[in-house]
Design a protein around this motif. Sequence first.
Motif, PDB file in Angstrom:
ATOM      1  N   MET A   1       0.850  -1.194   0.000  1.00 18.07           N
ATOM      2  CA  MET A   1       0.000   0.000   0.000  1.00 18.07           C
ATOM      3  C   MET A   1       0.883   1.240   0.000  1.00 18.07           C
ATOM      4  O   MET A   1       1.846   1.326   0.760  1.00 18.07           O
ATOM      5  CB  MET A   1      -0.911   0.000   1.223  1.00 18.07           C
ATOM      6  CG  MET A   1      -1.884   1.167   1.251  1.00 18.07           C
ATOM      7  SD  MET A   1      -2.957   1.136   2.711  1.00 18.07           S
ATOM      8  CE  MET A   1      -1.768   1.444   4.005  1.00 18.07           C
ATOM      9  N   VAL A   2       0.561   2.173  -0.871  1.00 15.94           N
ATOM     10  CA  VAL A   2       1.347   3.399  -1.023  1.00 15.94           C
ATOM     11  C   VAL A   2       0.515   4.590  -0.565  1.00 15.94           C
ATOM     12  O   VAL A   2      -0.628   4.772  -1.000  1.00 15.94           O
ATOM     13  CB  VAL A   2       1.796   3.605  -2.488  1.00 15.94           C
ATOM     14  CG1 VAL A   2       2.606   4.896  -2.612  1.00 15.94           C
ATOM     15  CG2 VAL A   2       2.617   2.408  -2.958  1.00 15.94           C
ATOM     16  N   ARG A   3       1.098   5.391   0.329  1.00 12.04           N
ATOM     17  CA  ARG A   3       0.457   6.615   0.800  1.00 12.04           C
ATOM     18  C   ARG A   3       1.445   7.759   0.609  1.00 12.04           C
ATOM     19  O   ARG A   3       2.606   7.657   1.016  1.00 12.04           O
ATOM     20  CB  ARG A   3       0.050   6.505   2.261  1.00 12.04           C
ATOM     21  CG  ARG A   3      -0.554   7.789   2.845  1.00 12.04           C
ATOM     22  CD  ARG A   3      -1.037   7.560   4.271  1.00 12.04           C
ATOM     23  NE  ARG A   3      -1.625   8.756   4.841  1.00 12.04           N
ATOM     24  CZ  ARG A   3      -1.010   9.565   5.711  1.00 12.04           C
ATOM     25  NH1 ARG A   3       0.227   9.272   6.123  1.00 12.04           N
ATOM     26  NH2 ARG A   3      -1.613  10.642   6.182  1.00 12.04           N
ATOM     27  N   ALA A   4       0.989   8.843   0.000  1.00 10.95           N
ATOM     28  CA  ALA A   4       1.863   9.984  -0.281  1.00 10.95           C
ATOM     29  C   ALA A   4       1.278  11.238   0.351  1.00 10.95           C
ATOM     30  O   ALA A   4       0.129  11.604   0.079  1.00 10.95           O
ATOM     31  CB  ALA A   4       2.027  10.177  -1.786  1.00 10.95           C
ATOM     32  N   LEU A   5       2.078  11.901   1.190  1.00  9.92           N
ATOM     33  CA  LEU A   5       1.683  13.142   1.852  1.00  9.92           C
ATOM     34  C   LEU A   5       2.630  14.241   1.407  1.00  9.92           C
ATOM     35  O   LEU A   5       3.856  14.057   1.405  1.00  9.92           O
ATOM     36  CB  LEU A   5       1.736  12.972   3.363  1.00  9.92           C
ATOM     37  CG  LEU A   5       1.281  14.152   4.222  1.00  9.92           C
ATOM     38  CD1 LEU A   5      -0.194  14.440   4.000  1.00  9.92           C
ATOM     39  CD2 LEU A   5       1.552  13.879   5.696  1.00  9.92           C
ATOM     40  N   VAL A   6       2.068  15.396   1.045  1.00  7.48           N
ATOM     41  CA  VAL A   6       2.855  16.494   0.474  1.00  7.48           C
ATOM     42  C   VAL A   6       2.699  17.736   1.334  1.00  7.48           C
ATOM     43  O   VAL A   6       1.590  18.088   1.754  1.00  7.48           O
ATOM     44  CB  VAL A   6       2.422  16.794  -0.979  1.00  7.48           C
ATOM     45  CG1 VAL A   6       3.072  18.077  -1.481  1.00  7.48           C
ATOM     46  CG2 VAL A   6       2.805  15.630  -1.877  1.00  7.48           C
ATOM     47  N   LEU A   7       3.834  18.378   1.612  1.00 13.12           N
ATOM     48  CA  LEU A   7       3.852  19.699   2.237  1.00 13.12           C
ATOM     49  C   LEU A   7       4.180  20.730   1.174  1.00 13.12           C
ATOM     50  O   LEU A   7       5.246  20.675   0.541  1.00 13.12           O
ATOM     51  CB  LEU A   7       4.896  19.754   3.356  1.00 13.12           C
ATOM     52  CG  LEU A   7       5.264  21.155   3.879  1.00 13.12           C
ATOM     53  CD1 LEU A   7       4.053  21.851   4.500  1.00 13.12           C
ATOM     54  CD2 LEU A   7       6.415  21.081   4.880  1.00 13.12           C
ATOM     55  N   ASP A   8       3.282  21.665   0.969  1.00 12.11           N
ATOM     56  CA  ASP A   8       3.513  22.770   0.037  1.00 12.11           C
ATOM     57  C   ASP A   8       4.104  23.926   0.830  1.00 12.11           C
ATOM     58  O   ASP A   8       3.416  24.557   1.647  1.00 12.11           O
ATOM     59  CB  ASP A   8       2.200  23.177  -0.635  1.00 12.11           C
ATOM     60  CG  ASP A   8       2.433  24.140  -1.798  1.00 12.11           C
ATOM     61  OD1 ASP A   8       3.481  24.831  -1.804  1.00 12.11           O
ATOM     62  OD2 ASP A   8       1.573  24.207  -2.700  1.00 12.11           O
TER      63      ASP A   8
END
Length: 320
Positions: A1-8
């Motif tokens: 399972m792949v989870r991607a979290l991004v901080l802008d």
Amino acid sequence: MVRALVLDRSDLSFREIAPHELRRACDQPDLVLWVDVAGPSETDLARLREEFGFHPLALEDCRNRHQRPKVDEYSGYYFIVLYECAMRDGHIALTELDIFLGKNYVVTVHDGPIAAFATAERLWQASTDLAERGSGLLAYLLMDTIVDAYFPLLDDVSEGMNEIEERIFEGTDQGAVQGIFRMKKDLLQLRRVVAPLRDVFNTLLRREQPVFSRETTVYFQDVYDHLIRIADSIDNLRDMLSSAMDAYLSVSNQRTNLVMKRLTATATILMSVTLIASIFGMNFLHMPELQWRYGYVGALTAMLAVGALLYAYFKAKRWL
């Protein structure tokens, strides 16, 4: 399972993105990307190679578990192996965590659950004022949370050791040896993780780090100091367990000696009484005592007197 979290970093906002957006997000310098791959499949590893260009050797290490804690430098990123430790069913359990650390991304690969992720994510979202430090801040939060969890484990081992010592000296030492060897095994397992991990941070601190800013490197120095303290604590606990084993053997020998003293004293008393009984039990024809009217009472009295005197003597000598 792949989870991607991004901080802008332009507006200090967080959002999750789909796996197919990884490459586009990674190419944007204002974004800091955390990709977590739990229970990686061959498809997941192929996606990482396609989207990030990771070296096949690093992906092979992700595929084959039980790697030694280490840091490998590749073109544009680092590959770091470390372990999260937790107490499960009275034993220390290890969970391997592989980290790909790039300029603006952190990719974590693992099989089992990592309890530190929830804390690291919460701290990351609460540290938007330090967003300019990029992926180095996220990597520090992950590693620091994992390393700090080692301290409660050592506290649990220390408390268990104190309980074993109390059982040894109170006499309720059933299973004490098994407990000592179990703790020594757990500490050896933990030291096999901490010792090379200390070298990992030493390497990260001594190299010219294009990934970390000078301010972030100071935080990694703090984690390195924690690892030194943990390694020293492990050595101290191992020495204390060895001392507990010596104390157990000493107490056991003392109890054995006490039992032998009591058995010897008891045997001596019975032997003396038996000597009198055996003399009067002989059936020779010419024995004046056989015709003595008070011979039976006298023999019993002599037995009781000798037994009482020997008992008093051994009691005074603290053999009984």
